[in-house]
Write an enzyme that holds these catalytic residues in place. Structure first.
Site, PDB file in Angstrom:
ATOM      1  N   ASN A 195       0.851  -1.193   0.000  1.00 20.20           N
ATOM      2  CA  ASN A 195       0.000   0.000   0.000  1.00 20.20           C
ATOM      3  C   ASN A 195       0.881   1.236   0.000  1.00 20.20           C
ATOM      4  OD1 ASN A 195      -2.372   1.682   0.441  1.00 20.20           O
ATOM      5  ND2 ASN A 195      -1.701   1.889   2.575  1.00 20.20           N
ATOM      6  N   HIS A 242       0.685   5.000   1.489  1.00 20.38           N
ATOM      7  CA  HIS A 242      -0.088   5.793   2.447  1.00 20.38           C
ATOM      8  C   HIS A 242       0.462   7.219   2.461  1.00 20.38           C
ATOM      9  CE1 HIS A 242      -2.513   6.702   5.919  1.00 20.38           C
ATOM     10  NE2 HIS A 242      -1.451   7.278   6.453  1.00 20.38           N
ATOM     11  N   SER A 299       4.507   6.859   2.501  1.00 21.36           N
ATOM     12  CA  SER A 299       5.164   5.622   2.922  1.00 21.36           C
ATOM     13  C   SER A 299       4.582   4.468   2.129  1.00 21.36           C
ATOM     14  CB  SER A 299       4.903   5.348   4.409  1.00 21.36           C
ATOM     15  OG  SER A 299       5.301   6.431   5.222  1.00 21.36           O
ATOM     16  N   ASP A 324      -2.604   0.432   8.321  1.00 21.09           N
ATOM     17  CA  ASP A 324      -1.464   1.326   8.071  1.00 21.09           C
ATOM     18  C   ASP A 324      -0.296   1.036   9.023  1.00 21.09           C
ATOM     19  OD1 ASP A 324      -2.811   2.627   5.980  1.00 21.09           O
ATOM     20  OD2 ASP A 324      -3.746   4.042   7.348  1.00 21.09           O
TER      21      ASP A 324
HETATM   22  N1  NHR Z   1      -6.469  -2.951   4.962  1.00 18.43           N
HETATM   23  C1  NHR Z   1      -5.714  -3.468   5.927  1.00 18.43           C
HETATM   24  N2  NHR Z   1      -6.153  -4.578   6.524  1.00 18.43           N
HETATM   25  N3  NHR Z   1      -4.558  -2.923   6.333  1.00 18.43           N
HETATM   26  C2  NHR Z   1      -4.124  -1.799   5.764  1.00 18.43           C
HETATM   27  O1  NHR Z   1      -2.975  -1.284   6.166  1.00 18.43           O
HETATM   28  C3  NHR Z   1      -4.886  -1.181   4.743  1.00 18.43           C
HETATM   29  C4  NHR Z   1      -6.080  -1.802   4.367  1.00 18.43           C
HETATM   30  C5  NHR Z   1      -6.894  -1.230   3.376  1.00 18.43           C
HETATM   31  C6  NHR Z   1      -6.539  -0.046   2.803  1.00 18.43           C
HETATM   32  C7  NHR Z   1      -5.090   1.959   2.666  1.00 18.43           C
HETATM   33  C8  NHR Z   1      -5.270   2.956   3.817  1.00 18.43           C
HETATM   34  C9  NHR Z   1      -4.451   4.201   3.626  1.00 18.43           C
HETATM   35  O2  NHR Z   1      -3.374   4.154   3.041  1.00 18.43           O
HETATM   36  C10 NHR Z   1      -5.368   0.593   3.196  1.00 18.43           C
HETATM   37  C11 NHR Z   1      -4.532   0.033   4.150  1.00 18.43           C
HETATM   38  C12 NHR Z   1      -9.022   3.271   3.864  1.00 18.43           C
HETATM   39  C13 NHR Z   1      -9.284   3.532   5.197  1.00 18.43           C
HETATM   40  C14 NHR Z   1     -10.696   3.699   5.692  1.00 18.43           C
HETATM   41  O3  NHR Z   1     -10.918   4.017   6.843  1.00 18.43           O
HETATM   42  C15 NHR Z   1      -8.205   3.607   6.067  1.00 18.43           C
HETATM   43  C16 NHR Z   1      -6.927   3.422   5.609  1.00 18.43           C
HETATM   44  C17 NHR Z   1      -6.677   3.157   4.261  1.00 18.43           C
HETATM   45  C18 NHR Z   1      -7.742   3.082   3.395  1.00 18.43           C
HETATM   46  N4  NHR Z   1     -11.738   3.441   4.826  1.00 18.43           N
HETATM   47  C19 NHR Z   1     -13.162   3.526   5.147  1.00 18.43           C
HETATM   48  C20 NHR Z   1     -13.741   2.112   5.412  1.00 18.43           C
HETATM   49  O4  NHR Z   1     -14.783   2.081   6.085  1.00 18.43           O
HETATM   50  C21 NHR Z   1     -13.939   4.074   3.976  1.00 18.43           C
HETATM   51  C22 NHR Z   1     -13.508   5.439   3.571  1.00 18.43           C
HETATM   52  C23 NHR Z   1     -14.064   5.870   2.211  1.00 18.43           C
HETATM   53  O5  NHR Z   1     -14.690   5.075   1.499  1.00 18.43           O
HETATM   54  O6  NHR Z   1     -13.792   7.023   1.836  1.00 18.43           O
HETATM   55  O7  NHR Z   1     -13.200   1.117   4.931  1.00 18.43           O
HETATM   56  O8  NHR Z   1      -4.839   5.274   4.144  1.00 18.43           O
HETATM   57  C1  GAR Z   2      -2.835   8.980  -2.977  1.00 22.22           C
HETATM   58  O1  GAR Z   2      -2.330  10.195  -2.469  1.00 22.22           O
HETATM   59  C2  GAR Z   2      -2.691   7.883  -1.959  1.00 22.22           C
HETATM   60  O2  GAR Z   2      -1.550   8.002  -1.161  1.00 22.22           O
HETATM   61  C3  GAR Z   2      -3.906   8.093  -1.125  1.00 22.22           C
HETATM   62  O3  GAR Z   2      -4.928   8.473  -2.013  1.00 22.22           O
HETATM   63  C4  GAR Z   2      -4.347   9.085  -3.167  1.00 22.22           C
HETATM   64  C5  GAR Z   2      -4.809   8.294  -4.359  1.00 22.22           C
HETATM   65  O4  GAR Z   2      -4.510   8.969  -5.523  1.00 22.22           O
HETATM   66  N1  GAR Z   2      -4.283   6.897  -0.456  1.00 22.22           N
HETATM   67  C6  GAR Z   2      -5.085   6.897   0.560  1.00 22.22           C
HETATM   68  O5  GAR Z   2      -5.505   7.922   1.087  1.00 22.22           O
HETATM   69  C7  GAR Z   2      -5.467   5.534   1.050  1.00 22.22           C
HETATM   70  N2  GAR Z   2      -6.379   5.666   2.118  1.00 22.22           N
HETATM   71  P1  GAR Z   2      -4.618   8.244  -6.926  1.00 22.22           P
HETATM   72  O6  GAR Z   2      -5.978   7.553  -7.001  1.00 22.22           O
HETATM   73  O7  GAR Z   2      -4.564   9.384  -7.903  1.00 22.22           O
HETATM   74  O8  GAR Z   2      -3.460   7.310  -7.048  1.00 22.22           O
END
Ligand code: NHR
Ligand code: GAR
Length: 225
Positions: A112, A114, A141, A150
């Site tokens: 991923n 982040h 990261s 994360d």
């Molecule tokens: N899943 C796991 N198990 N572990 C991680 O480290 C993950 C993951 C899924 C996605 C990306 C992450 C980021 O880089 C990622 C890492 C979505 C949320 C979230 O709260 C949090 C972190 C990340 C991605 N999503 C809400 C949910 O209910 C929905 C938010 C929306 O739809 O806008 O899943 O930040």
């Molecule tokens: C990127 O900045 C990525 O780091 C972030 O969303 C953007 C996606 O852009 N990811 C998250 O926030 C995951 N929760 P993109 O669709 O243009 O690649």
């Protein structure tokens, strides 16, 4: 001479797909020796799906709203991914938290990006929170995904300065320029077989990382995404 088959990659997206585009471009110009076999979005009609189609990559929507719970969605996602038998699954702006069953199924094969310097600012709205906290540096990261959100072991980070008149948008744009440099580099290391996860530790070139790698140096070309 016939080359051995390229490592297969499946990219999961939720939105604009600029990180996907950076990977498509890196494959096209030989900086990533892999094959993007499919792009899957949980959101219908996002720009990232058009980017995939334009590059001739199969693009599919698996809408999480069609499932009554997270595990049903994740099972459907796993089935769609496994059809392509990828070596690597790349989360590129993918916005759904994944269940432990999903994460364990791809252990060591799921990464991923982040938008923060982990362990700072896990979760959502990282640019707003970085500005509120008054940090002088921010960035992105790339990490292996484990069951801690994360919280998986970090491979590579890229840093940017925070400027006094930054808004979340200007800061995000600066971070994203670095994302587009950093992600193809990590994917290439994985495709070359140089990057592995062993017992929860990141290894590069047969050495365990003692700390996340840092991407250094200026971008050579202006970012055009
Ligand atoms: N899943 C796991 N198990 N572990 C991680 O480290 C993950 C993951 C899924 C996605 C990306 C992450 C980021 O880089 C990622 C890492 C979505 C949320 C979230 O709260 C949090 C972190 C990340 C991605 N999503 C809400 C949910 O209910 C929905 C938010 C929306 O739809 O806008 O899943 O930040
Ligand atoms: C990127 O900045 C990525 O780091 C972030 O969303 C953007 C996606 O852009 N990811 C998250 O926030 C995951 N929760 P993109 O669709 O243009 O690649």
């Amino acid at each position: 001479m016939r080359q051995s088959p390229l490592p297969g990659i499946v990219v999961l997206i939720s939105g604009s797909g600029t990180n996907l585009q950076a990977l498509i471009d890196a494959v096209a110009d030989g900086r990533v020796h892999g094959e993007i076999r499919a792009v899957i979005s949980n959101q219908p009609e996002v720009t990232g799906l058009d980017r995939a189609r334009r590059a001739g990559i199969p693009a599919q929507v698996i809408n999480h709203r069609d499932f009554s719970d997270r595990s049903g969605f994740d099972q459907a996602l796993m089935a769609a991914i496994d059809r392509h038998q990828p070596e690597l699954v790349v989360l590129a702006g993918f916005m759904r938290v994944l269940t432990p069953a999903f994460v364990e199924h791809y252990d060591g094969h799921l990464i991923n990006i982040h938008p923060s310097l982990l362990p700072d600012f896990r979760g959502l709205h990282t640019h707003e929170r970085a500005l509120e906290a008054g940090v002088q540096q921010h960035g992105c990261s790339i990490h292996f995904v484990n069951t801690e959100l994360d919280g998986g072991p970090v491979i590579l980070q890229a840093r940017v300065p925070v400027l006094i008149d930054d808004t979340p948008q200007t800061l995000a744009a600066r971070v994203q320029q670095q994302e587009h440099r950093a992600y193809p580099q990590v994917v290439q290391w994985f495709c070359q077989g140089r990057l592995t996860l062993r017992n929860g530790q990141v290894w590069l070139d047969e050495q365990p990382l003692q700390a996340p790698l840092q991407l250094s140096g200026p971008a050579v070309l202006a970012d055009t995404h």
